[in-house]
Design an enzyme around this catalytic site. Structure first.
Site, PDB file in Angstrom:
ATOM      1  N   HIS A  55      17.942 -22.302  26.787  1.00 49.89           N
ATOM      2  CA  HIS A  55      17.496 -23.454  27.479  1.00 49.89           C
ATOM      3  C   HIS A  55      16.253 -23.411  28.028  1.00 49.89           C
ATOM      4  CE1 HIS A  55      19.457 -21.718  30.845  1.00 49.89           C
ATOM      5  NE2 HIS A  55      18.901 -22.285  31.584  1.00 49.89           N
ATOM      6  N   HIS A  57      14.712 -23.603  30.961  1.00 51.73           N
ATOM      7  CA  HIS A  57      14.483 -23.223  32.341  1.00 51.73           C
ATOM      8  C   HIS A  57      13.600 -21.999  32.251  1.00 51.73           C
ATOM      9  CE1 HIS A  57      18.213 -25.734  34.338  1.00 51.73           C
ATOM     10  NE2 HIS A  57      17.072 -26.229  33.944  1.00 51.73           N
ATOM     11  N   ASP A  59      13.175 -19.471  34.339  1.00 56.57           N
ATOM     12  CA  ASP A  59      13.796 -18.262  34.447  1.00 56.57           C
ATOM     13  C   ASP A  59      14.603 -17.647  33.184  1.00 56.57           C
ATOM     14  OD1 ASP A  59      16.032 -20.166  34.988  1.00 56.57           O
ATOM     15  OD2 ASP A  59      16.882 -18.721  36.002  1.00 56.57           O
ATOM     16  N   HIS A  60      14.293 -18.595  32.145  1.00 50.17           N
ATOM     17  CA  HIS A  60      15.090 -18.069  30.746  1.00 50.17           C
ATOM     18  C   HIS A  60      14.000 -17.884  29.975  1.00 50.17           C
ATOM     19  CE1 HIS A  60      19.158 -18.376  31.985  1.00 50.17           C
ATOM     20  NE2 HIS A  60      18.628 -19.106  32.946  1.00 50.17           N
ATOM     21  N   HIS A 120      24.300 -28.229  31.528  1.00 49.60           N
ATOM     22  CA  HIS A 120      23.638 -27.721  32.257  1.00 49.60           C
ATOM     23  C   HIS A 120      22.065 -28.374  32.090  1.00 49.60           C
ATOM     24  CE1 HIS A 120      21.524 -24.571  34.727  1.00 49.60           C
ATOM     25  NE2 HIS A 120      20.814 -24.391  33.783  1.00 49.60           N
ATOM     26  N   ASP A 137      23.331 -20.375  31.025  1.00 49.37           N
ATOM     27  CA  ASP A 137      23.697 -21.084  32.130  1.00 49.37           C
ATOM     28  C   ASP A 137      24.693 -21.993  31.998  1.00 49.37           C
ATOM     29  OD1 ASP A 137      21.628 -19.291  33.385  1.00 49.37           O
ATOM     30  OD2 ASP A 137      20.467 -21.070  34.242  1.00 49.37           O
ATOM     31  N   HIS A 175      23.495 -14.893  34.094  1.00 49.99           N
ATOM     32  CA  HIS A 175      23.340 -14.631  35.923  1.00 49.99           C
ATOM     33  C   HIS A 175      24.787 -13.752  36.395  1.00 49.99           C
ATOM     34  CE1 HIS A 175      19.841 -17.075  37.182  1.00 49.99           C
ATOM     35  NE2 HIS A 175      20.413 -18.013  35.968  1.00 49.99           N
TER      36      HIS A 175
END
Ligand SMILES: [Zn+2]
Length: 263
Positions: A55, A57, A59-60, A120, A137, A175
């Site tokens: 996805h 985001h 942090d990915h 999400h 996530d 995570h």
């Protein structure tokens, strides 16, 4: 087919960048940061062959661009999300030959099927094959992602799709949230013996700073409250918290998710 080797690279506070590797190649899932990936590749003398994103985001996907400066590789990700570096836009397909519904990595003889799992984020996807699940996530061990772009109904149905995969499927989440998730799960379902056992195991692993992942689909079905919205004890807890009787898995799920958001 031999099961490929999967390794965790830690990033930021609690992200895992998963690496599928053999003795000379590596594919990475959700490289939010390039630096730890480049360090790992150099240390292990591996050549990057693919990037997979679940996805959008940061942090990915935040490390995609810097990895592409070092390695010219395909970047797979969700068709319905804006990720500028993607070269292959994917979505779930019933056609086993579909190019947008599958990722084939010849170096590992590995085929991963794309699953649409919105909730999400609106276009979130997972990769599933060879008893491996990379679910970003959406599903966490003993928990699930927050609803940033989707509805409770979408997320509940995405989680049920994952719960329907083979029991022995190894679950690689984005995570390390397990211990915190268990604190919540124990309040929601205090009588769950499998959860109590998992809590003890997870405590030991975390004391040794060892990842609690991968989990398995069987473990999640036994311990994750968000996959157990039909259990009488969970319906009772969610109803008590909501202050009204809840009927049906989606309303129980929505109440649990809202409760956890402020836990
Ligand atoms: Zn996310």
């Amino acid at each position: 087919m031999t099961t490929p080797n999967i390794v965790a690279i830690r990033a930021f506070t609690d992200n895992y960048i998963w690496v599928i590797r053999d003795h000379c190649h590596a594919a990475v899932i959700d490289p939010g940061d390039a630096a730890p990936v480049l360090a790992y590749l150099q240390h292990e003398q591996l050549k990057l062959i693919a990037i997979l994103n679940t996805h959008h985001h940061n942090d990915h996907v935040g490390g995609n661009a810097a990895l592409l400066q070092e390695f010219s590789v395909p970047v797979y990700g969700p068709a319905n999300e804006a990720i500028p570096t993607l070269t292959h836009r994917l979505k779930e397909s019933n056609d086993p030959e579909s190019e947008e519904g599958n990722v084939f990595i010849p170096e590992f003889s590995l085929n991963l099927k794309v699953l649409d799992i919105p909730g999400h984020t609106a276009g979130h996807i997972a990769y599933y094959g060879a008893n491996l699940l990379f679910c970003g996530d959406t599903l966490f061990s003993c928990g699930c992602g927050r609803l940033f772009e989707g509805t409770a109904q979408q997320m509940e149905s995405s989680l049920q799709k994952l719960a329907g995969l083979a029991d022995e499927t190894r679950v690689y989440c984005g995570h390390e949230y397990t211990q915190n998730n268990i604190r919540f799960a124990r309040i929601v379902e205090p009588g769950n013996k499998a959860l109590i056992k998992r809590e003890t195991e997870v405590k030991k692993l975390r004391e040794q700073n060892v990842p609690t992942l991968p989990s398995t689909i069987a473990m999640e079905k036994a311990t994750n409250p968000f996959l157990r919205c039909g259990e009488p004890e969970i319906i009772r807890s969610a109803s008590n918290h909501a202050g009204k009787p809840l009927a049906g898995p989606v309303s129980v799920f929505a109440a649990l998710r809202g409760w956890k958001d402020h836990f």
